[in-house]
Scaffold this motif. Structure first.
Motif, mmCIF file in Angstrom:
data_model
loop_
_atom_site.group_PDB
_atom_site.id
_atom_site.type_symbol
_atom_site.label_atom_id
_atom_site.label_comp_id
_atom_site.label_asym_id
_atom_site.label_seq_id
_atom_site.Cartn_x
_atom_site.Cartn_y
_atom_site.Cartn_z
ATOM 1 N N PHE A 139 0.735 -1.175 0.039
ATOM 2 C CA PHE A 139 -0.081 0.020 0.131
ATOM 3 C C PHE A 139 1.046 1.092 0.041
ATOM 4 C CE2 PHE A 139 -1.966 3.286 2.831
ATOM 5 C CZ PHE A 139 -2.963 3.651 1.897
ATOM 6 N N VAL A 140 0.646 2.200 -0.760
ATOM 7 C CA VAL A 140 1.413 3.447 -0.915
ATOM 8 C C VAL A 140 0.344 4.440 -0.820
ATOM 9 C CG1 VAL A 140 2.900 4.888 -2.370
ATOM 10 C CG2 VAL A 140 3.097 2.353 -2.400
ATOM 11 N N LYS A 141 0.827 5.547 -0.069
ATOM 12 C CA LYS A 141 -0.167 6.691 0.227
ATOM 13 C C LYS A 141 0.477 8.026 0.154
ATOM 14 C CE LYS A 141 -3.307 9.152 3.248
ATOM 15 N NZ LYS A 141 -4.247 9.604 1.874
ATOM 16 N N PRO A 142 0.341 9.040 -0.581
ATOM 17 C CA PRO A 142 0.697 10.204 -0.425
ATOM 18 C C PRO A 142 0.440 10.932 0.740
ATOM 19 C CG PRO A 142 -0.070 9.986 -2.678
ATOM 20 C CD PRO A 142 -0.705 9.242 -1.803
ATOM 21 N N ALA A 143 1.175 11.837 1.526
ATOM 22 C CA ALA A 143 0.878 12.513 2.567
ATOM 23 C C ALA A 143 1.487 13.716 2.578
ATOM 24 C CB ALA A 143 1.327 11.717 3.861
ATOM 25 N N GLU A 144 0.822 14.799 3.085
ATOM 26 C CA GLU A 144 1.365 16.282 3.167
ATOM 27 C C GLU A 144 2.472 16.341 4.018
ATOM 28 O OE1 GLU A 144 -1.734 18.818 3.212
ATOM 29 O OE2 GLU A 144 -2.486 18.554 1.133
ATOM 30 N N SER A 145 2.554 15.559 4.851
ATOM 31 C CA SER A 145 3.687 15.828 5.961
ATOM 32 C C SER A 145 4.093 14.470 6.747
ATOM 33 C CB SER A 145 3.322 16.794 7.091
ATOM 34 O OG SER A 145 2.414 16.175 8.047
ATOM 35 N N MET A 146 5.167 14.286 7.488
ATOM 36 C CA MET A 146 5.438 13.318 8.078
ATOM 37 C C MET A 146 5.039 13.345 9.761
ATOM 38 S SD MET A 146 8.950 11.501 6.363
ATOM 39 C CE MET A 146 9.839 12.917 6.661
ATOM 40 N N ALA A 147 4.208 14.098 9.953
ATOM 41 C CA ALA A 147 3.726 14.614 11.501
ATOM 42 C C ALA A 147 2.873 13.329 11.857
ATOM 43 C CB ALA A 147 3.071 15.810 11.438
ATOM 44 N N MET A 148 2.597 13.645 13.311
ATOM 45 C CA MET A 148 2.089 12.164 13.920
ATOM 46 C C MET A 148 0.543 12.080 13.380
ATOM 47 S SD MET A 148 1.467 10.031 15.980
ATOM 48 C CE MET A 148 2.988 9.913 16.831
ATOM 49 N N ASP A 149 -0.251 13.102 13.025
ATOM 50 C CA ASP A 149 -1.563 12.759 12.430
ATOM 51 C C ASP A 149 -1.418 12.258 11.263
ATOM 52 O OD1 ASP A 149 -2.656 14.103 14.887
ATOM 53 O OD2 ASP A 149 -2.926 15.696 13.653
ATOM 54 N N ASP A 150 -0.592 12.565 10.248
ATOM 55 C CA ASP A 150 -0.625 12.065 9.010
ATOM 56 C C ASP A 150 0.075 10.658 8.922
ATOM 57 O OD1 ASP A 150 -1.338 14.160 7.166
ATOM 58 O OD2 ASP A 150 0.318 15.389 7.714
ATOM 59 N N TRP A 151 0.990 10.360 9.890
ATOM 60 C CA TRP A 151 1.262 8.975 10.251
ATOM 61 C C TRP A 151 0.235 8.059 10.600
ATOM 62 C CZ3 TRP A 151 5.096 5.614 9.105
ATOM 63 C CH2 TRP A 151 5.368 4.524 10.014
ATOM 64 N N ILE A 152 -0.500 8.469 11.693
ATOM 65 C CA ILE A 152 -1.468 7.696 11.994
ATOM 66 C C ILE A 152 -2.510 7.449 11.064
ATOM 67 C CG2 ILE A 152 -3.534 7.425 13.789
ATOM 68 C CD1 ILE A 152 -0.818 7.002 15.043
#
Length: 524
Positions: A181-194
């Motif tokens: 599974f691959v997902k783009p995220a706008e940051s590597m912060a906790m909310d995006d990580w979870i």
């Protein structure tokens, strides 16, 4: 402060079954010995899952913890073999003899005893032998999910402002089928990580037994040779989905070779395949990544004869995953706060009440998207809907002491009714006079409260009589008038009582009458 070793996590994974002591020790950030002791106590007490879930961390520690024995002598300093080997590889003429001399000098400076040279060399050789060994671990369907951020980044451009947004790629892999599974995220912060972890579970359609992350800051707070401390929010994520979180060793990519390989094979490959394409929104970029991912997952293996990642996953791995809970995990950040004398804590720009008995105490605050929860010693003491208003005061009446509640609910009508009930109709008239004396009724609240206190101290009947006399003296009786009359009434009562109990007696002859002479006259 939250204890580093989570007994609740040890008990949860023990009673869930299927986890080895080593896996539980890694997930709960403790030694295998601690796991053994806790499991032995669980068996002796006959503890079950419902009972354990109903107990707080503090209660479980009290029931299950044992006194620790004396620690072994730690006078000898342990060599940092990894650092020593790094220096040996880097500097061609460096020998173990020179490395031992430097190690011994550092030990003496630190006040610890160094190993002798021969034992030092022996320990380093043993470390080298252990480091050079590789163990091929057979993968079990649905057993674990390996997660990490890809090394490559992508971009999308805001077509209105021209701003370039950097996008990071989250990668999750099931090692048995290599389904990814691959997902783009706008940051590597906790909310995006979870969020990425949650979406990965939905993508796979179930929950594995173990999640293996790298030692990134959003997942692991502390990871040394002696202890592993999982980020509190990430650990809650594991509890919500009934899985264990066991990070890899520090600088140990071989501990999660599947995701490390697929970061290169799929994550970075997708980034390279889309390198010449321009995206003007996050949604557009996500659709392109999802399309490439579906294509790569469906391609046949080159070194395996059992089809593609998708085929192996659907046939053998998906049925082995545990079902997901009915609700998704809500991530939250944890804060430390001290309760103010006004029994409030501050989050961002807003304040939230807690029960007044916790004023001055140190508490943990969990700030979610929708709620703010306050904990003391692991027990939740308050829950509020989260406010996004600036300088908002979020409160619950049940958190206030009784006298504060009464103070906040004061009103003219309430004082009139209390005066009638506790004093009488004349008391109500005095209250009417006090409340109408100022420009606003609120000016008279303090005097009305003191009038009611007079009734409590002297009795309602006495104050009612004083109020009646005050109304007869003046058309605008005040608290001062009632207090003066009440005091004078008390003085007259004392004087009257004194007259009834006291009589003046005069001596014989005080009025010029001789009793003997009267007797003689009588005889004559």
């Amino acid at each position: 402060m939250e204890p580093k070793v989570s007994y609740k996590e040890i008990v949860r994974l023990t009673l869930a079954g299927g986890y080895s002591q080593r896996e539980i020790a890694s997930a709960a950030a403790c030694s295998i010995g601690t796991v053994c002791n806790v499991q032995r106590k669980v068996r002796l007490l006959g503890l079950d899952s419902p009972t354990a879930e109903g107990m707080s961390e503090k209660e479980l520690r009290g029931v299950l913890s044992e006194r620790r024995g004396r620690k072994p002598d730690a006078n000898y300093a342990q060599p940092d073999h990894a650092s020593i080997q790094e220096q040996l590889d880097k500097h061609k003429g460096l020998t173990l003899a020179i490395a031992w001399e430097e190690y011994a000098t550092d030990c003496v400076a630190a006040g610890k005893a160094p190993y002798m040279y021969s034992f030092f060399v022996q320990k380093h050789r043993e470390w080298q032998s252990a480091s050079d060994l590789s163990l091929r671990v057979p993968h079990v369907p649905g057993d674990r999910m390996e997660v990490d951020w890809a090394g490559s980044v992508m971009e999308w451009i805001d077509m209105y402002t021209g701003e370039v947004h950097t996008v990071y790629l989250f990668v999750a892999t099931l090692p048995y089928s290599q389904y990814t599974f691959v997902k783009p995220a706008e940051s590597m912060a906790m909310d995006d990580w979870i969020d990425c972890n949650v979406e990965a579970l939905h993508f796979f359609g179930g929950s594995p037994r173990i999640v293996v992350p790298d030692n990134l800051r959003t997942g692991v707070d502390v990871h040394t040779q002696d202890e592993i401390v999982i980020n509190r929010t990430y650990r809650e994520f594991g509890e919500h989905y009934g899985l264990a979180i066991i990070p890899t060793g520090v600088h140990k990519p071989k501990h999660k070779p599947s995701v490390e390989g697929n970061v290169g094979k799929i994550g970075e490959r997708i980034a390279l395949m889309l390198r010449n394409q321009r995206f003007f929104s996050m949604d557009e970029l996500e659709e392109a990544v999802a399309s490439k991912l579906a294509d790569l997952n469906s391609r046949p293996f080159k070194k395996r004869a059992d089809g593609s990642r998708t085929e192996v996953f659907l046939a053998k791995e998906k049925p082995m995953l545990s079902p997901l809970p009915a609700t998704d995990f809500e991530p939250g950040r944890w804060l430390k706060r001290t309760v103010s004398p006004e029994y409030r804590i501050t989050v961002d720009t807003s304040t939230y009440t807690v029960p007044y008995t916790f004023a001055g105490q140190r508490v943990d605050v969990r700030v979610g998207r929708l709620t703010v929860e306050v904990f003391c010693d692991g027990e939740r003491i308050a829950t509020h809907p989260r406010s996004h208003k600036r300088n908002d005061d979020v409160k619950q009446e049940s958190h206030q002491p009784k006298w504060h509640t009464e103070l906040l609910h004061q009103s003219g009508e309430r004082f009139r009714q209390r005066a009638f009930d506790e004093i009488g109709p004349w008391g109500r008239k005095v209250v009417d006079s006090i409340l109408s004396a100022g420009r606003a009724e609120e000016e008279g609240y303090r005097s009305c409260a003191k009038l009611l206190n007079l009734a409590f101290n002297h009795g309602g009947r006495a104050v009612e009589e004083a109020c009646e006399r005050a109304c007869g003296i003046t058309r605008t009786p005040s608290l001062k008038t009632v207090k003066v009359i009440l005091a004078n009434m008390s003085d007259r009562d004392e004087q009257r009582d004194a007259k009834e109990d006291y009589a003046i007696l005069r001596a014989e002859g005080y009025y010029g009458i001789d009793s003997n002479a009267n007797d003689n006259k009588t005889e004559e």
